[in-house]
Design an enzyme around this catalytic site. Structure first.
Site, short mmCIF file in Angstrom:
data_model
loop_
_atom_site.label_atom_id
_atom_site.label_comp_id
_atom_site.label_asym_id
_atom_site.label_seq_id
_atom_site.Cartn_x
_atom_site.Cartn_y
_atom_site.Cartn_z
N HIS A 1 96.97 38.70 -55.02
CA HIS A 1 98.34 38.43 -54.57
C HIS A 1 99.25 38.13 -55.77
O HIS A 1 100.45 38.40 -55.73
CB HIS A 1 98.37 37.24 -53.61
CG HIS A 1 97.74 37.51 -52.29
ND1 HIS A 1 96.41 37.26 -52.04
CD2 HIS A 1 98.24 38.02 -51.15
CE1 HIS A 1 96.14 37.58 -50.78
NE2 HIS A 1 97.22 38.05 -50.23
N LYS B 1 87.14 44.58 -44.99
CA LYS B 1 87.85 44.45 -46.25
C LYS B 1 87.03 43.62 -47.24
O LYS B 1 86.15 42.87 -46.82
CB LYS B 1 89.24 43.86 -46.03
CG LYS B 1 89.29 42.50 -45.31
CD LYS B 1 90.73 42.17 -44.93
CE LYS B 1 90.84 40.79 -44.33
NZ LYS B 1 92.19 40.48 -43.83
N HIS B 2 87.21 43.81 -48.56
CA HIS B 2 88.18 44.64 -49.29
C HIS B 2 87.39 45.59 -50.18
O HIS B 2 86.86 45.16 -51.20
CB HIS B 2 89.08 43.78 -50.14
CG HIS B 2 89.76 42.66 -49.42
ND1 HIS B 2 89.11 41.46 -49.12
CD2 HIS B 2 91.01 42.54 -48.93
CE1 HIS B 2 89.96 40.65 -48.51
NE2 HIS B 2 91.12 41.27 -48.36
N ASP C 1 95.41 47.41 -48.77
CA ASP C 1 95.91 46.04 -48.74
C ASP C 1 97.42 46.12 -48.98
O ASP C 1 97.95 47.19 -49.32
CB ASP C 1 95.21 45.20 -49.81
CG ASP C 1 95.11 43.72 -49.43
OD1 ASP C 1 95.87 43.28 -48.55
OD2 ASP C 1 94.28 43.01 -50.02
#
Length: 520
Positions: free
Chosen positions: A191, A178-179, A264
């Site tokens: 987030h 990731k990512h 994600d």
């Protein structure tokens, strides 16, 4: 194991979804979403985990439910990167994080960290680790990657990331890089916001994509997408997770990745706030994502399932797209999702713990100056530090499991002062009024760039003429913000494990051989 030919549309959609629940016991809501919506996979967080015995029982219960209601064992996933992103309980072996491991200068440590982690995950019924991070941390202001990256160079990230990946796979656990296509050059946490990287595909090919390309060549099984806008590549205003151009045309076709593409979490604000989680799920599948994460909310899972079903019925989404994803999922499940009884003897065993302690000691970097040896019961020694807290997500909760100043004060039987994460003028003056009684101050810094009071206190301690040892317990970039004469140590992580590893360096029993893997 049920075959795709035996599945209804809902059962196939359920195989493409990963969700979670907020307790250490399997919730009624989780049971119902498996039974009624045929969700076939779960993600576990710290709030699901108490100790290894509880965790082993929980994963067994989850697999029982998956096999009963879907006919297929589930992916039981976790973010066990090591270091700052650690979910396993204290009675397991929790390895150091990426940047710390790379500072040891030994790629075999990355492999060992992956192998140890995988053996303990598998022993507790967890078959899919969402690690390692393959992002190049080429932006010092990055609030969410930083020490989770192996470094700021292609070579470091590629070598150590692939070594960790191989350790996980050899240990019997699926690994997701990731990512994609790279989260290192951002200054916004996805987030809580929607980052943008204004780079062309050619620019990404010269840096960010290289570790992923190398890992694909070395047999990567899964890659996670990022919720980042790349306006020069995807001109419609969609983030990578929802971009057909990035997921299908670049990752699958141009780079030739044949493995599992996972999203994600679609409840992160980068998706939820700007597009809606259910629409994000549909958009991700259209883009070419095989496995979508809706990690917390059953209601959003239900909404997404209905929306995807409606899209198939309306002809907006071809069922063949779902079939292709489910065929890949079932193939990897046949490889990784064997159901075995927990083996608690492996988890936290002496061999793993000793190897981990040695690795952790090798990760501590002396970045500036020389260590001034610390002696027990030194009346001219003072330890200073705040508690840690979560600084890179919407919640900034204080973690009171361990305090740097108290831990070392009690260990060395010396004076200590606990300060706020961002001490104000009154608190700074209170500490400075005591400094005159000490010759050596050891301070633990935690994200000082965002908490200027810590840096102001350090500045005044240096100006007072007192000997200062500054230890970064998060981002080592804090050391570059300090001027004057001092000893700077990068420890990378705020945890009791890190504190334990610092002791032999501070008391002179061991010498640091580590080298920082970023430019300060």
């Amino acid at each position: 194991m049920k075959t795709i030919e035996q599945m209804t549309l809902r059962e196939k959609i359920g195989q493409m979804i990963v969700t979670g629940f907020p307790s250490i016991e399997m919730s009624q809501e989780m049971q119902e979403v498996i039974e009624h919506y045929k969700v076939g996979n779960v993600i576990l967080f710290s709030h699901n985990i108490e100790n290894k015995f509880q965790l082993g029982e929980l994963t067994a219960q989850l697999q029982q439910s998956f096999t009963k209601h879907t006919g297929v064992p589930g992916f039981i996933t976790i973010d066990q990167e090591g270091g700052r992103v650690t979910r396993m309980p204290k009675d397991a072996t929790n390895v150091a994080g990426a940047m710390a491991i790379a500072s040891s200068g030994r790629t075999e440590n990355a492999y060992a960290a992956g192998r140890i982690t995988a053996r303990e995950l598998k022993a507790l019924g967890i078959n899919f680790n969402l690690a390692p991070v393959m992002d190049i941390n080429n932006n010092p202001l990055n609030p969410v990657i930083n020490v989770r990256s192996y470094g700021d160079s292609v070579e470091t990230v590629r070598e150590y990331g692939i070594a960790m990946m191989k350790g996980l796979i050899d240990g019997g656990v699926m690994s997701s890089l990731k990512h994609f296509p790279g989260h290192g050059d951002t200054n916004v946490d996805s987030h809580i916001g929607l980052p943008t990287i204004d780079k062309s595909l050619e620019e990404l090919e010269q840096l960010e994509l290289i570790p992923f390309v190398s890992a694909i060549e070395q047999g990567a099984h899964a890659i996670m997408s990022s919720h980042i806008l790349f306006p020069q590549i995807e001109k419609s205003g969609l983030p990578a997770t929802m971009s057909y151009a990035i997921i299908t045309e670049i990752l699958k076709e141009k780079l030739g990745f044949k493995g599992l593409v996972v999203s994600d979490c679609l409840e992160m604000d980068a998706i939820k706030r700007y597009y809606g989680t259910a629409q994000g799920a549909l958009g991700a599948i259209k883009a070419g994502i095989d496995l979508i994460f809706i990690s917390h909310s059953v209601e959003l899972v239900e909404e997404a399932v209905h929306l995807i079903e409606e899209a198939v019925v309306a002809g907006d989404l071809k069922e063949a797209v779902i079939d292709a994803a489910v065929n890949k999922i079932l193939a990897y499940k046949s490889q990784y999702c064997s159901i075995e009884a927990p083996n608690y003897n492996i988890v936290g065993c002496d061999v793993h713990r000793r190897a981990n302690e040695l690795m952790r000691t090798e990760t501590i970097c002396v970045v500036k100056g020389e260590i001034e040896q610390v002696h027990a019961r030194d009346e001219q020694l003072l330890f200073v530090g705040s508690y840690s807290y979560r600084s890179d997500m919407a919640s900034s909760s204080v973690n009171k499991d361990a305090n740097f100043a108290q831990y070392f004060g009690e260990h060395f039987e010396a004076a200590y002062e606990i300060i706020d994460i961002d001490p104000n003028e009154v608190q700074i003056e209170a500490v400075m009024s005591k400094i005159q009684h000490y010759k050596h101050v050891v301070i633990g810094l935690f994200n000082g760039r965002e908490n200027k009071g810590q840096l102001e206190l350090v500045k005044r301690i240096i100006a007072s003429g007192c000997n200062l040892t500054a230890i970064t317990l998060g981002r080592p970039y804090d050391l570059s913000l300090i001027e004057g004469q001092f000893t700077g140590i990068a420890a990378f992580e705020y945890s009791a494990n890190t504190f334990h590893s610092l002791i032999p360096l501070l008391n002179g029993e061991q010498q640091s051989t580590a080298q920082i893997t970023i430019q300060l």
